[in-house]
Design an enzyme around this catalytic site. Structure first.
Site, PDB file in Angstrom:
ATOM      1  N   GLU A   1      -9.698   0.202   6.145  1.00 14.43           N
ATOM      2  CA  GLU A   1      -8.686   0.516   5.127  1.00 14.43           C
ATOM      3  C   GLU A   1      -9.314   0.671   3.742  1.00 14.43           C
ATOM      4  O   GLU A   1      -9.150  -0.164   2.857  1.00 14.43           O
ATOM      5  CB  GLU A   1      -7.587  -0.550   5.159  1.00 14.43           C
ATOM      6  CG  GLU A   1      -6.865  -0.551   6.498  1.00 14.43           C
ATOM      7  CD  GLU A   1      -5.807  -1.646   6.634  1.00 14.43           C
ATOM      8  OE1 GLU A   1      -5.591  -2.412   5.682  1.00 14.43           O
ATOM      9  OE2 GLU A   1      -5.197  -1.733   7.719  1.00 14.43           O
TER      10      GLU A   1
ATOM     11  N   GLU B   1       1.965  -9.941  15.206  1.00 12.81           N
ATOM     12  CA  GLU B   1       0.919 -10.051  14.168  1.00 12.81           C
ATOM     13  C   GLU B   1       0.010 -11.197  14.572  1.00 12.81           C
ATOM     14  O   GLU B   1       0.382 -12.369  14.479  1.00 12.81           O
ATOM     15  CB  GLU B   1       1.552 -10.295  12.796  1.00 12.81           C
ATOM     16  CG  GLU B   1       0.541 -10.552  11.686  1.00 12.81           C
ATOM     17  CD  GLU B   1      -0.558  -9.503  11.582  1.00 12.81           C
ATOM     18  OE1 GLU B   1      -0.284  -8.407  11.078  1.00 12.81           O
ATOM     19  OE2 GLU B   1      -1.710  -9.771  12.021  1.00 12.81           O
TER      20      GLU B   1
ATOM     21  N   HIS C   1      -2.042  -1.851  14.718  1.00 13.88           N
ATOM     22  CA  HIS C   1      -2.496  -1.886  13.318  1.00 13.88           C
ATOM     23  C   HIS C   1      -3.752  -2.739  13.225  1.00 13.88           C
ATOM     24  O   HIS C   1      -3.967  -3.626  14.042  1.00 13.88           O
ATOM     25  CB  HIS C   1      -1.391  -2.417  12.405  1.00 13.88           C
ATOM     26  CG  HIS C   1      -0.424  -1.329  12.042  1.00 13.88           C
ATOM     27  ND1 HIS C   1      -0.103  -1.028  10.749  1.00 13.88           N
ATOM     28  CD2 HIS C   1       0.244  -0.445  12.817  1.00 13.88           C
ATOM     29  CE1 HIS C   1       0.740   0.000  10.737  1.00 13.88           C
ATOM     30  NE2 HIS C   1       0.983   0.359  11.979  1.00 13.88           N
TER      31      HIS C   1
ATOM     32  N   GLU D   1      -3.203   2.411  13.470  1.00 21.44           N
ATOM     33  CA  GLU D   1      -3.346   2.599  12.025  1.00 21.44           C
ATOM     34  C   GLU D   1      -4.819   2.934  11.787  1.00 21.44           C
ATOM     35  O   GLU D   1      -5.249   4.037  12.036  1.00 21.44           O
ATOM     36  CB  GLU D   1      -2.877   1.323  11.301  1.00 21.44           C
ATOM     37  CG  GLU D   1      -2.774   1.444   9.820  1.00 21.44           C
ATOM     38  CD  GLU D   1      -2.641   0.075   9.180  1.00 21.44           C
ATOM     39  OE1 GLU D   1      -3.244  -0.886   9.683  1.00 21.44           O
ATOM     40  OE2 GLU D   1      -1.934  -0.041   8.158  1.00 21.44           O
TER      41      GLU D   1
ATOM     42  N   GLU E   1       1.263   1.389   3.045  1.00 17.82           N
ATOM     43  CA  GLU E   1       1.381   0.019   2.551  1.00 17.82           C
ATOM     44  C   GLU E   1       0.507  -0.189   1.312  1.00 17.82           C
ATOM     45  O   GLU E   1       0.713  -1.130   0.559  1.00 17.82           O
ATOM     46  CB  GLU E   1       1.021  -0.989   3.647  1.00 17.82           C
ATOM     47  CG  GLU E   1      -0.402  -0.867   4.130  1.00 17.82           C
ATOM     48  CD  GLU E   1      -0.751  -1.812   5.273  1.00 17.82           C
ATOM     49  OE1 GLU E   1       0.052  -2.677   5.607  1.00 17.82           O
ATOM     50  OE2 GLU E   1      -1.848  -1.655   5.829  1.00 17.82           O
TER      51      GLU E   1
HETATM   52  C1  NOJ Z   1      -0.553  -4.948   8.113  1.00 18.31           C
HETATM   53  C2  NOJ Z   1       0.124  -3.816   8.810  1.00 18.31           C
HETATM   54  O1  NOJ Z   1      -0.535  -2.606   8.547  1.00 18.31           O
HETATM   55  C3  NOJ Z   1       1.564  -3.767   8.356  1.00 18.31           C
HETATM   56  O2  NOJ Z   1       2.224  -2.638   8.908  1.00 18.31           O
HETATM   57  C4  NOJ Z   1       2.237  -5.053   8.746  1.00 18.31           C
HETATM   58  O3  NOJ Z   1       3.557  -5.041   8.268  1.00 18.31           O
HETATM   59  C5  NOJ Z   1       1.510  -6.250   8.118  1.00 18.31           C
HETATM   60  N1  NOJ Z   1       0.101  -6.191   8.440  1.00 18.31           N
HETATM   61  C6  NOJ Z   1       2.061  -7.545   8.609  1.00 18.31           C
HETATM   62  O4  NOJ Z   1       1.884  -7.657   9.992  1.00 18.31           O
HETATM   63 CA    CA Z   2      -2.876  -2.337   7.792  1.00 13.47          CA
END
Ligand code: NOJ
Ligand code: CA
Length: 651
Positions: A163, A367, A438, A457, A463
């Site tokens: 990123e 997550e 992600h 991702e 974001e």
């Molecule tokens: C990073 C991810 O790219 C995002 O989409 C997600 O909402 C947050 N982490 C929290 O999990």
């Molecule tokens: Ca991310």
């Protein structure tokens, strides 16, 4: 066709089927090298091949050729979803079976495939007496491009994984390792991308300039300092060099998929998806992931969003922050995440059944914060829990600078990281679950084999808006990150000027993203009330734009400056065109000659107004309808930080 012999000095040419690319293989003084020519112009100088192996002699010297085998392969195969329905898998192959002349007489094969737009090769090491389990200390593969080539790069081994913003530099100025796909422009004007395909059970390739001024592969290490522990037989991922005459031509290079295996088993249950989410409200501070007064993932909110999805005509809803453990400093506390226990204000069974009754797919969320040991313990049960509730899509996340695996800190893109991601993909396939990963491992085309891996991702997405993204970012992606497959960029944030996360885009450009950035799971990322109350006409475009295309035709662009692409819907005769530009406004003429002769289309155009600007006038949009055919030309303006989106409905 193959021959047996024993030779110490060998030179072979492998031509692409159209003869425009020549890969030259050399065995000289016991060492193997390759070079690549395009139209007889050298684009990769003699480059070294081989391995260093822990506790063993390097596998690089005293080699002789004991057998060679050639093959011509011609095929178009079909992808169940994606940017192009049919992919050309036509190549000339040359396999070189090598053996050490002395001592251990270890053997391995170098297999080259030369396509009309790419060169690929991999190492294959069979099991052999006293050589059955090895630890790779280093892979020596080089890609000796002209040092005066331009490179567009993101750094490797950094806390935010992939990123980062792309930077343009000269190859001779590269200092640290960079990720692949690494896009290059040679002084002779060719565009190249160095990448890999079919990355399994191995550290992922990064690239660095070594002391001899050659670009060398730098396999992501494990925490023990080695690159990979493998049991033979083993084959490396394909080392892939994409070659094009223009930047836009590079964007449709699909060789990465051709180098992956066809799927095994039935994946007819996999369907691409457009979804909204209990998501952006957390980014703009209205709701929270963690439980509390402003908790986003409550049963009530979820039902409201399901109703909104129905009204908006979108098929899915992502729900983040639904599970137990997400509290306080979530990056620190991620080890507590439970994937089968919901927070007290969220009733998963009730929400899932409400979604089913309304024909809305729930996109579940895991997550992991990179706590792999914690996640893998729960994996099977967590997937079963979702599957039992009819949840067929999961977004996973791996925030955090490293992963904890077997109690150690490992890179996401190390062999152990790669193996973890693969475990999730395979288990998900077994349970008929589709994934959107992600903080993923980069794409290497494995979605050909595992079509349930619908998106990932793996680059800066929206974001990062609110300061960290410039308009040029999305003009780099098609020529860099997106060469490795689709991306969940989370497009469609239409509330551009919200005070927390101000967008560096115009309104029309947010629509363009649905065409310029392909994703098999495509999110309409803003809150539903923004779509319904403020931008119902713009949402018509978002609703209609497909998530599965039959054909993609790049129309114009330069790396980091602009990109214009047309895509044909997989399920109708309609076309969609999207364009994005950097900080510079530009006027562009698009010939519609790719449309079917004689056919008439209704063009619904969403374009920047003349006074639009991503900073001063982001909402200035012109909406227009016209009848067009293949002889027409669009004359369109893209404002600074702007773009356009067009739907062509066949009449
Ligand atoms: C990073 C991810 O790219 C995002 O989409 C997600 O909402 C947050 N982490 C929290 O999990
Ligand atoms: Ca991310």
């Amino acid at each position: 066709m193959f021959k047996w012999f024993s030779r110490n000095e060998v030179e072979r040419d492998i031509y692409s089927p159209n003869k425009n690319i020549r890969c030259h293989f050399t065995l000289k003084s016991g060492q193997v090298t390759y070079s690549v020519f395009r139209n007889e112009k050298l684009i990769i100088r003699n480059s070294r091949l081989g391995f260093l192996i822990c506790g063993e002699q390097p596998l690089v010297n005293n080699l002789k050729l004991i057998r060679e085998q050639r093959k011509h392969h011609e095929e178009f195969f079909e992808m169940p979803w994606g940017e192009d329905r049919y992919i050309n898998n036509t190549y000339n192959e040359f396999a070189f079976y090598l053996s050490e002349a002395k001592e251990q007489k270890r053997i391995f094969t170098l297999r080259f495939r030369v396509f009309d737009n790419s060169v690929a090769f991999r190492y294959e090491i069979p099991p052999q007496p006293k050589f059955s389990q090895i630890t790779i200390k280093d892979e020596l593969t080089e890609f000796n491009v002209d040092l005066n080539s331009i490179a567009w790069k993101i750094p490797a081994y950094q806390p935010d994984r992939y990123e980062y913003n792309y930077e343009k530099t000269m190859v001779h100025q590269l200092q640290n390792s960079v990720h692949t796909p690494l896009t290059l422009k040679t002084p002779t004007g060719y565009y190249l991308a160095i990448h890999e395909a079919a990355l399994y059970n191995y550290g992922s390739a990064t690239i660095k300039l070594n002391q001899n001024n050659s670009l060398k592969i730098d396999i992501t290490p494990l925490s023990d300092g080695t690159k990979a522990h493998v049991v033979l037989p083993f084959q490396t991922p394909w080392r892939l060099i994409m070659i094009a005459d223009s930047a836009t031509e590079l964007t449709t290079n699909r060789t990465m998929y051709a180098l992956n295996e066809p799927p095994v088993g039935d994946f007819s249950w996999v369907h691409t998806l457009k979804f909204i989410g209990i998501w952006w409200a957390m980014y703009v501070g209205e709701w929270t992931w963690a439980p509390g007064d402003r908790h986003g993932a409550t049963t009530t909110h979820a039902k409201e969003y399901i109703d909104a999805a129905v009204r908006l005509g979108v098929s899915g809803l992502l729900i983040e922050g639904w599970n137990d453990g997400w509290e306080g400093d979530w990056l620190e506390n991620g080890i507590n995440n439970k994937f089968t226990i919901a927070t007290p204000d969220f009733n998963l069974e009730e929400v899932a059944s409400y979604a089913r009754n309304h024909k809305i797919e729930i996109v579940g969320h895991h997550e992991t914060v990179g706590f792999i040991d914690n996640y893998e313990k729960q994996l099977e049960e967590a997937y079963n829990y979702y599957a039992a509730n009819g949840i067929r899509y999961i977004k996973t996340g791996y925030a955090g600078s490293k992963m904890s695996i077997n109690g150690r800190r490992e890179y996401h893109h190390s062999q152990l990281g790669v193996n973890h991601y693969q475990k999730t993909v395979e288990l998900a396939a077994k349970k008929h679950i589709c994934l959107d990963i992600h903080e993923p491992i980069k794409g290497t085309g494995i979605e050909r084999t595992w079509p349930n891996l619908l998106s990932r991702e793996g680059a800066r997405g929206q974001e990062y808006e609110g300061g960290a993204l410039s308009p040029s970012h999305a003009c780099y992606l098609p020529y860099t990150r997106l060469l490795s497959g689709g991306m969940d960029y989370t497009p469609g944030i239409l509330d551009l000027t919200n005070s927390v996360k101000r967008m560096a885009t115009t309104l029309a450009r947010q629509l363009a993203y649905f065409v310029t950035i392909y994703s098999g799971m495509q999110m309409a990322a803003d809150r539903p009330f923004i779509y319904e109350q403020r931008f119902p006409e713009e949402f018509d475009f978002i609703r209609s734009v497909p998530t599965n295309f039959s054909k993609t035709i790049p129309l114009a662009g330069e790396i980091g400056e602009y990109y214009v692409v047309a895509r044909k819907d997989r399920n109708s005769e309609d076309w969609y065109i999207g364009g994005v530009t950097d900080e510079n406004g530009r006027r562009i003429h698009i010939s519609l000659e790719f449309l079917e002769r004689g056919a008439v289309y209704k063009a619904s155009i969403y374009a920047d107004a003349d006074h639009a600007h991503y900073r001063e006038e982001p909402f200035a949009i012109i909406k227009q309808e016209k009848r067009v055919g293949c002889n027409d030309v669009f004359d369109l303006y893209m404002a600074p930080g702007g773009g356009f989106a067009i739907r062509l409905t066949r009449l």
